[in-house]
Motif scaffolding. Sequence first.
Motif, PDB file in Angstrom:
ATOM      1  N   ASN A  37       0.847  -1.264   0.015  1.00 41.36           N
ATOM      2  CA  ASN A  37       0.022   0.105  -0.043  1.00 41.36           C
ATOM      3  C   ASN A  37       1.002   1.237  -0.067  1.00 41.36           C
ATOM      4  OD1 ASN A  37      -1.674   2.088   0.527  1.00 41.36           O
ATOM      5  ND2 ASN A  37      -2.570   1.330   2.447  1.00 41.36           N
ATOM      6  N   SER A  38       1.010   1.968  -1.040  1.00 43.91           N
ATOM      7  CA  SER A  38       1.610   3.103  -1.297  1.00 43.91           C
ATOM      8  C   SER A  38       1.512   4.193  -0.282  1.00 43.91           C
ATOM      9  CB  SER A  38       1.872   3.546  -2.499  1.00 43.91           C
ATOM     10  OG  SER A  38       0.490   4.204  -2.869  1.00 43.91           O
ATOM     11  N   ARG A  39       0.208   4.373   0.391  1.00 52.09           N
ATOM     12  CA  ARG A  39      -0.084   5.254   1.244  1.00 52.09           C
ATOM     13  C   ARG A  39      -0.083   4.825   2.839  1.00 52.09           C
ATOM     14  NH1 ARG A  39      -5.287   6.986  -2.177  1.00 52.09           N
ATOM     15  NH2 ARG A  39      -4.527   7.006  -3.816  1.00 52.09           N
ATOM     16  N   SER A  40       0.275   3.473   2.721  1.00 47.67           N
ATOM     17  CA  SER A  40       0.382   3.022   4.312  1.00 47.67           C
ATOM     18  C   SER A  40       1.131   3.995   5.295  1.00 47.67           C
ATOM     19  CB  SER A  40       0.707   1.480   4.383  1.00 47.67           C
ATOM     20  OG  SER A  40       2.314   1.364   4.267  1.00 47.67           O
ATOM     21  N   PRO A  41       0.674   4.124   6.378  1.00 47.81           N
ATOM     22  CA  PRO A  41       1.329   4.843   7.277  1.00 47.81           C
ATOM     23  C   PRO A  41       2.796   4.204   8.061  1.00 47.81           C
ATOM     24  CG  PRO A  41      -0.916   4.792   8.176  1.00 47.81           C
ATOM     25  CD  PRO A  41      -0.972   3.816   6.940  1.00 47.81           C
ATOM     26  N   ALA A  42       2.780   2.645   7.727  1.00 45.01           N
ATOM     27  CA  ALA A  42       3.991   2.047   7.996  1.00 45.01           C
ATOM     28  C   ALA A  42       5.030   2.336   7.195  1.00 45.01           C
ATOM     29  CB  ALA A  42       3.683   0.462   7.964  1.00 45.01           C
ATOM     30  N   LEU A  43       4.553   2.663   5.969  1.00 45.19           N
ATOM     31  CA  LEU A  43       5.749   2.856   4.775  1.00 45.19           C
ATOM     32  C   LEU A  43       6.397   4.531   5.075  1.00 45.19           C
ATOM     33  CD1 LEU A  43       7.160   1.497   2.227  1.00 45.19           C
ATOM     34  CD2 LEU A  43       5.511   2.746   0.996  1.00 45.19           C
ATOM     35  N   ALA A  44       5.482   5.233   5.335  1.00 47.00           N
ATOM     36  CA  ALA A  44       5.797   6.550   5.751  1.00 47.00           C
ATOM     37  C   ALA A  44       6.933   6.595   7.002  1.00 47.00           C
ATOM     38  CB  ALA A  44       4.806   7.536   5.957  1.00 47.00           C
ATOM     39  N   TRP A  45       6.115   5.804   8.115  1.00 44.62           N
ATOM     40  CA  TRP A  45       7.175   5.617   9.260  1.00 44.62           C
ATOM     41  C   TRP A  45       8.434   5.033   9.048  1.00 44.62           C
ATOM     42  CZ3 TRP A  45       8.666   1.111  11.147  1.00 44.62           C
ATOM     43  CH2 TRP A  45       9.347   1.117  12.406  1.00 44.62           C
ATOM     44  N   ALA A  46       8.507   3.885   8.459  1.00 37.14           N
ATOM     45  CA  ALA A  46       9.667   3.185   8.055  1.00 37.14           C
ATOM     46  C   ALA A  46      10.870   4.120   7.483  1.00 37.14           C
ATOM     47  CB  ALA A  46       9.513   2.221   7.204  1.00 37.14           C
ATOM     48  N   ARG A  47      10.321   4.887   6.363  1.00 41.85           N
ATOM     49  CA  ARG A  47      11.371   5.999   5.768  1.00 41.85           C
ATOM     50  C   ARG A  47      11.913   6.945   6.766  1.00 41.85           C
ATOM     51  NH1 ARG A  47       7.061   6.486   1.517  1.00 41.85           N
ATOM     52  NH2 ARG A  47       7.499   4.902  -0.192  1.00 41.85           N
ATOM     53  N   ASP A  48      10.949   7.576   7.606  1.00 39.80           N
ATOM     54  CA  ASP A  48      11.397   8.590   8.681  1.00 39.80           C
ATOM     55  C   ASP A  48      12.309   7.843   9.639  1.00 39.80           C
ATOM     56  OD1 ASP A  48       9.820  10.228   7.298  1.00 39.80           O
ATOM     57  OD2 ASP A  48       7.981  10.472   8.861  1.00 39.80           O
ATOM     58  N   ALA A  49      12.109   6.535   9.830  1.00 46.74           N
ATOM     59  CA  ALA A  49      12.863   5.967  10.979  1.00 46.74           C
ATOM     60  C   ALA A  49      14.279   5.141  10.632  1.00 46.74           C
ATOM     61  CB  ALA A  49      12.206   4.384  11.529  1.00 46.74           C
ATOM     62  N   GLY A  50      14.466   5.490   9.075  1.00 46.20           N
ATOM     63  CA  GLY A  50      15.837   5.460   8.470  1.00 46.20           C
ATOM     64  C   GLY A  50      15.698   3.815   7.968  1.00 46.20           C
ATOM     65  N   LEU A  51      14.702   3.181   7.910  1.00 50.33           N
ATOM     66  CA  LEU A  51      14.692   1.821   7.427  1.00 50.33           C
ATOM     67  C   LEU A  51      14.672   1.841   5.868  1.00 50.33           C
ATOM     68  CD1 LEU A  51      13.608   1.409  10.069  1.00 50.33           C
ATOM     69  CD2 LEU A  51      12.304  -0.704   9.385  1.00 50.33           C
ATOM     70  N   SER A  52      15.441   0.577   5.214  1.00 52.36           N
ATOM     71  CA  SER A  52      14.973   0.691   3.734  1.00 52.36           C
ATOM     72  C   SER A  52      13.499   0.351   3.508  1.00 52.36           C
ATOM     73  CB  SER A  52      15.770  -0.540   3.052  1.00 52.36           C
ATOM     74  OG  SER A  52      17.345  -0.009   3.292  1.00 52.36           O
ATOM     75  N   SER A  57       3.307  -4.198  -4.902  1.00 50.47           N
ATOM     76  CA  SER A  57       2.120  -4.505  -4.887  1.00 50.47           C
ATOM     77  C   SER A  57       1.617  -5.205  -6.562  1.00 50.47           C
ATOM     78  CB  SER A  57       1.233  -3.568  -4.623  1.00 50.47           C
ATOM     79  OG  SER A  57       1.136  -2.793  -5.808  1.00 50.47           O
ATOM     80  N   SER A  58       0.838  -5.646  -6.304  1.00 50.29           N
ATOM     81  CA  SER A  58       0.204  -6.321  -7.548  1.00 50.29           C
ATOM     82  C   SER A  58      -0.166  -5.281  -8.733  1.00 50.29           C
ATOM     83  CB  SER A  58      -1.168  -7.156  -7.202  1.00 50.29           C
ATOM     84  OG  SER A  58      -2.041  -6.469  -6.659  1.00 50.29           O
ATOM     85  N   ALA A  59      -0.393  -4.045  -8.197  1.00 47.84           N
ATOM     86  CA  ALA A  59      -0.393  -2.910  -9.347  1.00 47.84           C
ATOM     87  C   ALA A  59       0.801  -3.056 -10.370  1.00 47.84           C
ATOM     88  CB  ALA A  59      -0.698  -1.785  -8.709  1.00 47.84           C
ATOM     89  N   GLY A  60       1.899  -3.218  -9.676  1.00 50.14           N
ATOM     90  CA  GLY A  60       3.122  -3.155 -10.520  1.00 50.14           C
ATOM     91  C   GLY A  60       3.752  -4.296 -10.989  1.00 50.14           C
ATOM     92  N   TYR A  61       3.191  -5.506 -10.208  1.00 52.52           N
ATOM     93  CA  TYR A  61       3.581  -6.914 -10.631  1.00 52.52           C
ATOM     94  C   TYR A  61       2.316  -7.689 -10.760  1.00 52.52           C
ATOM     95  CZ  TYR A  61       8.165  -5.305  -9.097  1.00 52.52           C
ATOM     96  OH  TYR A  61       9.279  -4.866  -9.039  1.00 52.52           O
ATOM     97  N   PRO A  62       1.713  -7.586 -11.944  1.00 46.83           N
ATOM     98  CA  PRO A  62       0.216  -8.325 -11.989  1.00 46.83           C
ATOM     99  C   PRO A  62       0.395  -9.923 -11.928  1.00 46.83           C
ATOM    100  CG  PRO A  62       0.740  -7.140 -14.056  1.00 46.83           C
ATOM    101  CD  PRO A  62       1.790  -6.840 -13.074  1.00 46.83           C
ATOM    102  N   ALA A  63       1.400 -10.266 -12.213  1.00 44.25           N
ATOM    103  CA  ALA A  63       1.857 -11.695 -12.159  1.00 44.25           C
ATOM    104  C   ALA A  63       2.100 -12.322 -10.914  1.00 44.25           C
ATOM    105  CB  ALA A  63       2.570 -12.296 -13.126  1.00 44.25           C
ATOM    106  N   PRO A  64       1.282 -13.070 -10.022  1.00 43.81           N
ATOM    107  CA  PRO A  64       1.661 -13.149  -8.673  1.00 43.81           C
ATOM    108  C   PRO A  64       3.260 -13.857  -8.629  1.00 43.81           C
ATOM    109  CG  PRO A  64      -0.276 -14.362  -9.158  1.00 43.81           C
ATOM    110  CD  PRO A  64       0.332 -13.876 -10.415  1.00 43.81           C
ATOM    111  N   ASP A  65       3.697 -14.639  -9.410  1.00 41.79           N
ATOM    112  CA  ASP A  65       5.156 -15.207  -9.425  1.00 41.79           C
ATOM    113  C   ASP A  65       6.162 -13.902  -9.377  1.00 41.79           C
ATOM    114  OD1 ASP A  65       6.745 -17.460  -9.174  1.00 41.79           O
ATOM    115  OD2 ASP A  65       7.570 -16.865 -11.031  1.00 41.79           O
ATOM    116  N   ASP A  66       5.811 -12.908 -10.121  1.00 42.31           N
ATOM    117  CA  ASP A  66       6.778 -11.766 -10.316  1.00 42.31           C
ATOM    118  C   ASP A  66       6.673 -11.007  -8.988  1.00 42.31           C
ATOM    119  OD1 ASP A  66       7.311 -12.243 -13.126  1.00 42.31           O
ATOM    120  OD2 ASP A  66       5.748 -10.999 -13.846  1.00 42.31           O
TER     121      ASP A  66
END
Length: 196
Positions: A37-52, A57-66
């Motif tokens: 989820n590009s808008r998840s609070p977790a993603l924003a928090w992790a960036r601010d916390a210095g995590l990679s 998501s399936s939007a960028g990788y429509p094939a499950p294996d990809d």
Amino acid sequence: MRLGFLASHGGSAARHLTAACRAGELAAMPAVLISNNSRSPALAWARDAGLSTAHLSSAGYPAPDDLDRAILEALTAAGADTLVLSGYMRELGPRVLGHYAGRVVNIHPSLLPRHGGRGMYGDRVHEAVLASGDDESGATVHLVTQGIDEGPVLAQARVPVLPGDTLDTLKARVQAVEGDLMLRAVRGLATSVTAT
């Protein structure tokens, strides 16, 4: 231990474990957080916390294996050796499950095996507990396997279901024990892996 996190929304387990690592309460390093989820609070928090971080998501990788391959590549590139699902609302693919077998943990807001399985997440679980008339609930940390909520239980914390409980009051009581339960389970996993 180098922790990789998968989160879809708030990522409370990722936040709790990262704080424990930085306070010296857990001998581990938070390495990466991936969200579908590009808008998840977790993603924003992790960036601010210095995590990679990565948004995969399936939007960028429509094939499950990809998508499965992309998630595995992001985790291994960050050096993650243990995977924590922190409110991740998607099933893991066979590549990720195979690579991290015995090293993927998830927390579920009930005393598994009660109120687990496909479609049982979040508020649905607490509603099911209340509808069942159970006199206790809690949280379960388990190893993730191919079946939904079917992996071996690592730790559980119990809370009472009180007369007059609502979805919100029961949910708050369960959430209050989840962070420390996850910390205890990950510590135990680290100890068991070190001992083998």
